[in-house]
Design a protein around this motif. Structure first.
Motif, mmCIF file in Angstrom:
data_model
loop_
_atom_site.group_PDB
_atom_site.id
_atom_site.type_symbol
_atom_site.label_atom_id
_atom_site.label_comp_id
_atom_site.label_asym_id
_atom_site.label_seq_id
_atom_site.Cartn_x
_atom_site.Cartn_y
_atom_site.Cartn_z
ATOM 1 N N THR A 1 0.843 -1.187 0.000
ATOM 2 C CA THR A 1 0.000 0.000 0.000
ATOM 3 C C THR A 1 0.883 1.243 0.000
ATOM 4 O O THR A 1 2.112 1.146 -0.021
ATOM 5 N N THR A 2 0.253 2.391 0.051
ATOM 6 C CA THR A 2 1.012 3.648 0.128
ATOM 7 C C THR A 2 1.165 4.126 1.572
ATOM 8 O O THR A 2 1.668 5.222 1.817
ATOM 9 N N VAL A 3 0.747 3.308 2.537
ATOM 10 C CA VAL A 3 0.884 3.680 3.947
ATOM 11 C C VAL A 3 2.363 3.711 4.319
ATOM 12 O O VAL A 3 3.085 2.740 4.078
ATOM 13 N N PRO A 4 2.839 4.824 4.879
ATOM 14 C CA PRO A 4 4.264 4.906 5.234
ATOM 15 C C PRO A 4 4.666 3.821 6.227
ATOM 16 O O PRO A 4 3.919 3.522 7.165
ATOM 17 N N LEU A 5 5.808 3.217 5.985
ATOM 18 C CA LEU A 5 6.431 2.273 6.919
ATOM 19 C C LEU A 5 5.582 1.029 7.193
ATOM 20 O O LEU A 5 5.691 0.405 8.242
ATOM 21 N N GLU A 6 4.751 0.657 6.230
ATOM 22 C CA GLU A 6 3.847 -0.482 6.454
ATOM 23 C C GLU A 6 4.602 -1.764 6.783
ATOM 24 O O GLU A 6 4.168 -2.549 7.630
ATOM 25 N N GLU A 7 5.752 -1.992 6.136
ATOM 26 C CA GLU A 7 6.483 -3.241 6.354
ATOM 27 C C GLU A 7 6.936 -3.372 7.799
ATOM 28 O O GLU A 7 7.021 -4.481 8.329
ATOM 29 N N PHE A 8 7.249 -2.241 8.438
ATOM 30 C CA PHE A 8 7.677 -2.295 9.834
ATOM 31 C C PHE A 8 6.513 -2.674 10.752
ATOM 32 O O PHE A 8 6.712 -3.343 11.768
ATOM 33 N N ARG A 9 5.312 -2.277 10.408
ATOM 34 C CA ARG A 9 4.151 -2.661 11.212
ATOM 35 C C ARG A 9 3.919 -4.171 11.110
ATOM 36 O O ARG A 9 3.587 -4.833 12.107
ATOM 37 N N TRP A 10 4.115 -4.714 9.905
ATOM 38 C CA TRP A 10 4.000 -6.169 9.740
ATOM 39 C C TRP A 10 5.147 -6.875 10.463
ATOM 40 O O TRP A 10 4.932 -7.907 11.110
ATOM 41 N N ALA A 11 6.343 -6.324 10.372
ATOM 42 C CA ALA A 11 7.488 -6.922 11.065
ATOM 43 C C ALA A 11 7.239 -6.980 12.567
ATOM 44 O O ALA A 11 7.564 -7.975 13.223
ATOM 45 N N ASP A 12 6.649 -5.924 13.117
ATOM 46 C CA ASP A 12 6.365 -5.904 14.550
ATOM 47 C C ASP A 12 5.315 -6.948 14.931
ATOM 48 O O ASP A 12 5.384 -7.541 16.015
ATOM 49 N N ILE B 1 2.717 -16.219 6.983
ATOM 50 C CA ILE B 1 1.685 -16.030 5.949
ATOM 51 C C ILE B 1 0.311 -16.331 6.537
ATOM 52 O O ILE B 1 -0.656 -15.590 6.320
ATOM 53 N N LYS B 2 0.221 -17.423 7.318
ATOM 54 C CA LYS B 2 -1.056 -17.752 7.977
ATOM 55 C C LYS B 2 -1.456 -16.657 8.962
ATOM 56 O O LYS B 2 -2.622 -16.257 9.029
ATOM 57 N N LEU B 3 -0.486 -16.182 9.728
ATOM 58 C CA LEU B 3 -0.749 -15.123 10.705
ATOM 59 C C LEU B 3 -1.225 -13.848 10.012
ATOM 60 O O LEU B 3 -2.151 -13.175 10.477
ATOM 61 N N ALA B 4 -0.603 -13.527 8.861
ATOM 62 C CA ALA B 4 -0.957 -12.312 8.120
ATOM 63 C C ALA B 4 -2.397 -12.344 7.631
ATOM 64 O O ALA B 4 -3.026 -11.290 7.473
ATOM 65 N N LYS B 5 -2.913 -13.541 7.409
ATOM 66 C CA LYS B 5 -4.284 -13.672 6.890
ATOM 67 C C LYS B 5 -5.294 -13.967 7.991
ATOM 68 O O LYS B 5 -6.476 -14.190 7.712
ATOM 69 N N SER B 6 -4.832 -13.938 9.234
ATOM 70 C CA SER B 6 -5.730 -14.205 10.362
ATOM 71 C C SER B 6 -6.330 -12.906 10.888
ATOM 72 O O SER B 6 -5.881 -11.810 10.544
ATOM 73 N N LYS B 7 -7.333 -13.047 11.769
ATOM 74 C CA LYS B 7 -7.999 -11.856 12.296
ATOM 75 C C LYS B 7 -7.073 -11.026 13.174
ATOM 76 O O LYS B 7 -7.319 -9.835 13.390
ATOM 77 N N ILE B 8 -5.980 -11.624 13.655
ATOM 78 C CA ILE B 8 -5.008 -10.876 14.465
ATOM 79 C C ILE B 8 -4.412 -9.721 13.654
ATOM 80 O O ILE B 8 -4.111 -8.665 14.193
ATOM 81 N N ALA B 9 -4.275 -9.928 12.338
ATOM 82 C CA ALA B 9 -3.641 -8.924 11.471
ATOM 83 C C ALA B 9 -4.643 -7.922 10.894
ATOM 84 O O ALA B 9 -4.239 -6.962 10.230
ATOM 85 N N ALA B 10 -5.931 -8.130 11.131
ATOM 86 C CA ALA B 10 -6.939 -7.210 10.595
ATOM 87 C C ALA B 10 -6.651 -5.802 11.095
ATOM 88 O O ALA B 10 -6.335 -5.586 12.254
ATOM 89 N N GLY B 11 -6.719 -4.851 10.194
ATOM 90 C CA GLY B 11 -6.423 -3.468 10.563
ATOM 91 C C GLY B 11 -5.047 -3.015 10.128
ATOM 92 O O GLY B 11 -4.783 -1.812 10.055
ATOM 93 N N LEU B 12 -4.155 -3.963 9.840
ATOM 94 C CA LEU B 12 -2.847 -3.579 9.322
ATOM 95 C C LEU B 12 -2.973 -3.216 7.836
ATOM 96 O O LEU B 12 -3.831 -3.760 7.133
ATOM 97 N N PRO B 13 -2.123 -2.311 7.339
ATOM 98 C CA PRO B 13 -2.237 -1.901 5.934
ATOM 99 C C PRO B 13 -1.980 -3.059 4.983
ATOM 100 O O PRO B 13 -1.042 -3.827 5.170
ATOM 101 N N GLY B 14 -2.862 -3.208 4.004
ATOM 102 C CA GLY B 14 -2.698 -4.264 3.010
ATOM 103 C C GLY B 14 -3.278 -5.603 3.409
ATOM 104 O O GLY B 14 -3.097 -6.592 2.694
ATOM 105 N N PHE B 15 -3.984 -5.660 4.526
ATOM 106 C CA PHE B 15 -4.576 -6.921 4.992
ATOM 107 C C PHE B 15 -5.517 -7.508 3.925
ATOM 108 O O PHE B 15 -6.373 -6.809 3.386
ATOM 109 N N VAL B 16 -5.325 -8.787 3.605
ATOM 110 C CA VAL B 16 -6.154 -9.440 2.585
ATOM 111 C C VAL B 16 -6.813 -10.710 3.109
ATOM 112 O O VAL B 16 -7.437 -11.442 2.364
#
Length: 198
Positions: free
Chosen positions: A144-155, A178-193
């Motif tokens: 996405t165009t959200v600044p520093l999005e990768e660091f939010r995922w890294a955290d 990858i499973k964690l990224a697609k779980s409800k725990i990650a909802a709200g992070l930029p680029g969540f699919v």
């Protein structure tokens, strides 16, 4: 657009993902001539002019470092803002307010802006930052165009997953990430699919 010497580009973050850098370095080293010129032109570094007319990168630290490691000493740059009139302290406060800096170490602890290295290639390796890039590339989330999005995922990954100390562990943890990224725990992070069950 202008061309900058990579050694004069100042970082605005403390960490980067070395695995991601090595992958990008191999890519640039595999190219030559017009193909290399085009690949470099596709990723101009966005910069903010700070105190002393220094050029601070607010994105593409990995690209700049990969180019440097590939023996390329200059890269195109796009001016985003000129904050050279601000004092050192006010400059960093303004950068922080705009989310143009990420002063956190590999443990996720906030550090002083004075701890920023002088060169983009001097950043500390954060395996979770490489993990965030590999999960995105595998379709775990969208860019996405959200600044520093990768660091939010890294955290997120740093919070829930063990540190990948070896190549084999990295591959195993990447599948978990990858499973964690697609779980409800990650909802709200930029680029969540991911799918959120009803």
């Amino acid at each position: 657009m202008k061309t900058l010497s990579i050694k004069n580009i100042r970082p605005t973050q403390l960490t980067h993902g070395l695995r991601e850098i090595l992958r990008k370095t191999q890519f640039y080293e595999s190219l030559s001539g017009h193909d290399l010129e085009m690949a470099i032109a596709e990723k101009p570094v966005p910069i903010v002019i700070g105190p002393g007319d220094a050029s601070f990168a607010i994105d593409h630290h990995h690209v700049a470092t990969a180019l440097w490691r590939a023996g390329i000493k200059t890269m195109p740059a796009v001016l985003v803002a000129d904050l050279s009139w601000l004092s050192y302290q006010d400059f960093w406060l303004s950068m922080d307010d705009r989310r143009w800096t990420y002063p956190y170490d590999t443990k996720g602890h906030r550090k002083s802006f004075a701890d920023m290295p002088e060169h983009v290639w001097e950043l500390e390796d954060d395996e979770y930052r490489s993990l965030a890039a590999s999960v995105r590339d595998a379709g775990g989330y969208e860019k996405t165009t959200v600044p520093l999005e990768e660091f939010r995922w890294a955290d997120l990954f740093r919070t829930y997953l063990p540190y990948p100390g070896t190549d084999d562990e990295f591959v195993t943890i990447q599948r978990q990430a990858i499973k964690l990224a697609k779980s409800k725990i990650a909802a709200g992070l930029p680029g969540f699919v991911g799918e959120i069950p009803a």
